[in-house]
Write a protein that holds these residues in place. Structure first.
Motif, PDB file in Angstrom:
ATOM      1  N   TYR A 167       0.820  -1.103  -0.076  1.00 28.00           N
ATOM      2  CA  TYR A 167       0.158   0.043   0.004  1.00 28.00           C
ATOM      3  C   TYR A 167       0.893   1.423  -0.072  1.00 28.00           C
ATOM      4  N   ALA A 168       2.072   1.301   0.730  1.00 32.28           N
ATOM      5  CA  ALA A 168       2.809   2.284   0.875  1.00 32.28           C
ATOM      6  C   ALA A 168       4.033   2.321  -0.086  1.00 32.28           C
ATOM      7  N   LEU A 169       4.475   1.189  -0.509  1.00 31.11           N
ATOM      8  CA  LEU A 169       5.837   0.866  -1.216  1.00 31.11           C
ATOM      9  C   LEU A 169       6.299   1.704  -2.408  1.00 31.11           C
ATOM     10  N   PRO A 170       5.159   1.720  -3.080  1.00 28.77           N
ATOM     11  CA  PRO A 170       5.567   2.528  -4.633  1.00 28.77           C
ATOM     12  C   PRO A 170       5.738   4.020  -4.133  1.00 28.77           C
ATOM     13  N   THR A 171       5.192   4.642  -3.312  1.00 29.05           N
ATOM     14  CA  THR A 171       5.478   6.051  -2.992  1.00 29.05           C
ATOM     15  C   THR A 171       6.739   6.087  -2.114  1.00 29.05           C
ATOM     16  N   VAL A 172       7.090   5.229  -1.164  1.00 28.41           N
ATOM     17  CA  VAL A 172       8.412   5.425  -0.562  1.00 28.41           C
ATOM     18  C   VAL A 172       9.651   5.147  -1.473  1.00 28.41           C
ATOM     19  N   LEU A 173       9.508   4.314  -2.582  1.00 36.91           N
ATOM     20  CA  LEU A 173      10.567   3.974  -3.585  1.00 36.91           C
ATOM     21  C   LEU A 173      10.587   5.087  -4.542  1.00 36.91           C
ATOM     22  N   ASP A 174       9.581   5.710  -4.910  1.00 34.82           N
ATOM     23  CA  ASP A 174       9.417   6.983  -5.368  1.00 34.82           C
ATOM     24  C   ASP A 174      10.415   8.019  -5.023  1.00 34.82           C
ATOM     25  N   ALA A 175      10.189   8.510  -3.738  1.00 34.71           N
ATOM     26  CA  ALA A 175      10.863   9.342  -2.951  1.00 34.71           C
ATOM     27  C   ALA A 175      12.421   8.981  -2.677  1.00 34.71           C
ATOM     28  N   LEU A 176      12.735   7.679  -2.640  1.00 33.17           N
ATOM     29  CA  LEU A 176      14.068   7.370  -2.750  1.00 33.17           C
ATOM     30  C   LEU A 176      14.795   7.518  -4.133  1.00 33.17           C
ATOM     31  N   GLY A 177      13.898   7.321  -5.143  1.00 30.15           N
ATOM     32  CA  GLY A 177      14.345   7.378  -6.748  1.00 30.15           C
ATOM     33  C   GLY A 177      14.742   9.236  -6.930  1.00 30.15           C
ATOM     34  N   ALA A 178      13.914  10.034  -6.271  1.00 27.37           N
ATOM     35  CA  ALA A 178      14.085  11.320  -6.270  1.00 27.37           C
ATOM     36  C   ALA A 178      15.060  11.928  -5.311  1.00 27.37           C
TER      37      ALA A 178
END
Length: 345
Positions: free
Chosen positions: A56-67
C-alpha cells in the motif's frame, strides 16, 4: 563479576557538540541544514528497507528514494519478510532498488534488517522503514555527516492512510513536521504508569524531549528525561549506523521478532552506545510515516506484545554489553540469505 549493559550505559557520555561544530567548520553547513547534493560527494550509504506486506505504501516510498538529490554512492537493499501481498514484485520492478531479498518464511524485522545489513557494501547503513517517505535531501544529509562512531537519527511525521483519487497515497501539503515526532513534542498521560520507566506523573506535562535534553546530550551517562533515555532515541524508522559497529555488537537481537513488536531498535541503540557511539539527531531529516489501512487494529496487536519485548530488553540490560560479535552476526545473517531469493542489479 561482569559489568552489565545497563551499567556500561551509565559510563557513556553523549557530548556530541564538538562533532557537529567540526562538521560546520569544515563544510560551512549547519548541522541541521538540508544538505546540497554536492556535499555528499565521496561518501557512500547502503539503504536497508525491511518490508512485510507494505504494498500500500511502497511505491510512494521508493519513488521518494528515487528522487533523492545526492552525489554519494548509494545502494538500496529491500528485504521482503515473506510478504503475502505484492511487496516483492513492486521492489523487483522499481528502479530505485538495487538489491531485492525475499525471505522464504517470516522471520521478523530484526532478521530482515540483519540480512540487509550483511549485504551492505557502504560503511554507513541507513535503515528506512518501508512506510517512510523521505524528503529529497535526506540521503545527502546522512552521507555528508556519517562517521564510524555516530548513530544519526531522523524523525517521523505519522500520516493517516488516505488513498489518492488517481492511485497511490495522498500526502499532506508541505514538508513533514519535526514537531509531529513524539521525541520532539510529547504529552504523556497523568496518574498512569509510563510504559518504559514505570514512573507516574501527577500533573500534565508539555514534554519537549529533543529540546530539553540539548539534542540528546543530557541523556548521556544513562540519564532519563521522564520516560525517555538515550537508547529509546534510536528509532529505526530512519536511523543511520556504522556498518562495522553494527556487526561488532551482533546486529539486531532477533528474539524480539519472535516475541512481537518493539524494543529491538532500543536494544541496538543501547549496544552501540555501550560500544562508544554518539547518538546525534538530524532535525532536518523528517519523513512522512504512512499508516496502513488497518492502523488501529495493527497498533492494538503491537501493543499486546509490548510487555514481552520490554521484558526481553530488561533481561539483555542485565547481561554484558555485546561486543566482538562480528563472526556470529555474519553467520546468522548468511543463514537467512542462503535459502532466500536474492536479486542484485
Amino acid at each position: 563479576m561482569h559489568t552489565s549493559l545497563a551499567d556500561t550505559l551509565k559510563t557513556q557520555a553523549n557530548a556530541h557538540r564538538y562533532f557537529t561544530m567540526d562538521f560546520t567548520a569544515r563544510t560551512g553547513l549547519g548541522w541541521h541544514q538540508p544538505t546540497p547534493a554536492s556535499a555528499s560527494a565521496g561518501h557512500a550509504v547502503s539503504v536497508v528497507i525491511p518490508a512485510r506486506n507494505t504494498a500500500y505504501a511502497l511505491p510512494t516510498v521508493l519513488d521518494a528514494l528515487g528522487a533523492q538529490q545526492h552525489a554519494a554512492e548509494v545502494e538500496v537493499i529491500l528485504v521482503d519478510d515473506a510478504s503475502t501481498d505484492a511487496t516483492f514484485d513492486i521492489a523487483r520492478r522499481h528502479p530505485a532498488v538495487t538489491t531485492e531479498v525475499r525471505l522464504t518464511e517470516r522471520r521478523g524485522s530484526a532478521a530482515a534488517r540483519n540480512a540487509g545489513a550483511r549485504l551492505a557494501q557502504a560503511p554507513t547503513v541507513l535503515f528506512v522503514d518501508a512506510d517512510m517517505v523521505l524528503p529529497s535531501h535526506v540521503i545527502a544529509d546522512v552521507a555528508a555527516r556519517a562517521a564510524d562512531d555516530t548513530v544519526l537519527t531522523g524523525f517521523r511525521h505519522n500520516v493517516p492512510y488516505q488513498a489518492a483519487p488517481c492511485g497511490g497515497l495522498r500526502l499532506p501539503d508541505g514538508p513533514p513536521l519535526l514537531a509531529a515526532d513524539h521525541r520532539v513534542t510529547w504529552t504523556p498521560p497523568v496518574d498512569k504508569p509510563l510504559p518504559y520507566s514505570g514512573i507516574t506523573l501527577a500533573e500534565e506535562l508539555d514534554g519537549r524531549p529533543l529540546d530539553a535534553t540539548d539534542d540528546f546530550q543530557a541523556l548521556g551517562y544513562g540519564r532519563f528525561y521522564y520516560d525517555w533515555d538515550l537508547p529509546r532515541m534510536a528509532v529505526t524508522a530512519l536511523l543511520a549506523v556504522p556498518r562495522d559497529q553494527l556487526a561488532y555488537v551482533g546486529g539486531f537481537d532477533e528474539e524480539f521478532g519472535a516475541l512481537g513488536w518493539g524494543m529491538e531498535d532500543t536494544h541496538l541503540g543501547a549496544a552501540l552506545i555501550a560500544a562508544g557511539c554518539l547518538v546525534i539527531p538530524l532535525r532536518q531529516a523528517v519523513g512522512f510515516h504512512l499508516d496502513p489501512p488497518d492502523a488501529a487494529a495493527q497498533w492494538q496487536s503491537k501493543l499486546a506484545t509490548w510487555p514481552a519485548t520490554l521484558a526481553r530488553y530488561r533481561h539483555l540490560l542485565s547481561l554484558p554489553a555485546p561486543a566482538g560479535q562480528g563472526r556470529a552476526f555474519a553467520t546468522a545473517a548468511d543463514k537467512h540469505l542462503t535459502d532466500s531469493e536474492v536479486i542484485s542489479r
